[in-house]
Design an enzyme around this catalytic site. Sequence first.
Site, PDB file in Angstrom:
ATOM      1  N   HIS A   1      44.748  52.645  43.366  1.00  0.00           N
ATOM      2  CA  HIS A   1      45.539  52.792  42.143  1.00  0.00           C
ATOM      3  C   HIS A   1      45.536  54.258  41.728  1.00  0.00           C
ATOM      4  O   HIS A   1      44.475  54.856  41.602  1.00  0.00           O
ATOM      5  CB  HIS A   1      44.941  51.928  41.029  1.00  0.00           C
ATOM      6  CG  HIS A   1      44.938  50.459  41.350  1.00  0.00           C
ATOM      7  ND1 HIS A   1      45.907  49.587  40.896  1.00  0.00           N
ATOM      8  CD2 HIS A   1      44.093  49.706  42.094  1.00  0.00           C
ATOM      9  CE1 HIS A   1      45.654  48.360  41.338  1.00  0.00           C
ATOM     10  NE2 HIS A   1      44.553  48.416  42.075  1.00  0.00           N
TER      11      HIS A   1
ATOM     12  N   GLU B   1      40.080  37.746  44.560  1.00  0.00           N
ATOM     13  CA  GLU B   1      39.098  38.738  44.129  1.00  0.00           C
ATOM     14  C   GLU B   1      38.163  38.142  43.086  1.00  0.00           C
ATOM     15  O   GLU B   1      36.948  38.264  43.164  1.00  0.00           O
ATOM     16  CB  GLU B   1      39.821  39.957  43.550  1.00  0.00           C
ATOM     17  CG  GLU B   1      38.913  41.023  42.950  1.00  0.00           C
ATOM     18  CD  GLU B   1      39.692  42.132  42.257  1.00  0.00           C
ATOM     19  OE1 GLU B   1      39.090  43.187  42.022  1.00  0.00           O
ATOM     20  OE2 GLU B   1      40.895  41.943  41.955  1.00  0.00           O
TER      21      GLU B   1
END
Length: 337
Positions: A21, A201
Amino acid sequence: MNKSEFYEFFKDIPKAELHIHIEAVMSRETIKKLYLKKNGVEFSDAEIKKLFSYSDLNGFIAAFLKVQDLFTEVSDFDLIFEDLKNYLVRNGVVHCEAFFAPSAFIKKGFDYSEMAKCFERNLKKIKDETGYTVWLLGDVSRTFGLENAENNYKMFKANPFEGFIGIGLGGAESKGPSGDFGPVFEKALADKFHAVAHAGEDVGPESIWDALKICHAERIGHGITSVQDSELVKYLAEKHIPVEVAPTSNVFTKKYVKKMSEHPVREMFDSGIPVTIATDDPIFFGVELLDEYWNLYSKLHFSKADLKKVILNSFDDSFLSDEEKAKYKNLVEENWK
């Protein structure tokens, strides 16, 4: 190989990173600059330590949003891309497919068309200065619900730029189930954009199944709970669906992995799942890509040959053309010798 030999060798091997990111590649110096600019006072070391103190995925996301809140104007992204360029050079990452998350900035009143122009300019600057390519995936974001995700996609489609390749689904997985976002993915894929999703996740394998069957995601981010479902492991391997694994990130959030030596990436790799290795959020987890390769080598019993396969996967599982993939894979072979 000892650690210094390992880092010296692997820095020179061309690599791709497919799960990172851009806001999370910033340096602490950049955070301090943005904080001073916004608040007119210095950001103390104690405050920085507190910012990076969290024990689960939701705590990390809260910290991520606080960092995003430090931005006051579109030109602040210039600092982020300079940090990203330096990160790529330090780690020998010649191709990167990174996420950006516009939701918080749009809520702050940023003009997305200006953001798109800024991103395009900076991607070109990185290419001109290093020869490295960075492509971007816009996070439609599960955190703020389907309507916000659809609005984000409309913005992306209305403001295309060179280097924008598609959408991702990030954010709080438990709050925004993968299956809720099928309509956005259907639109993006129909418009010939790429589409990937964080899944498995913080939620079980059912989240991955939904990302695959409802969203038709081309790659899965994290995907560590896949090992809880043997049919899913078989499906990922047989369909050759890449999984972007970020080991340190998974250990940090501690939902399914408590320590590095227990990470399921070894099992995933041995089961034939196309595994790539990434950092997710370097500044938030104190890790860079070379560190993650060292973790695999020193703590998870990956041989040099295994790591070479992972590096080759990083190009094979990218959205590069077949010609570009072949070029980079040949470079890997040449540098390996």
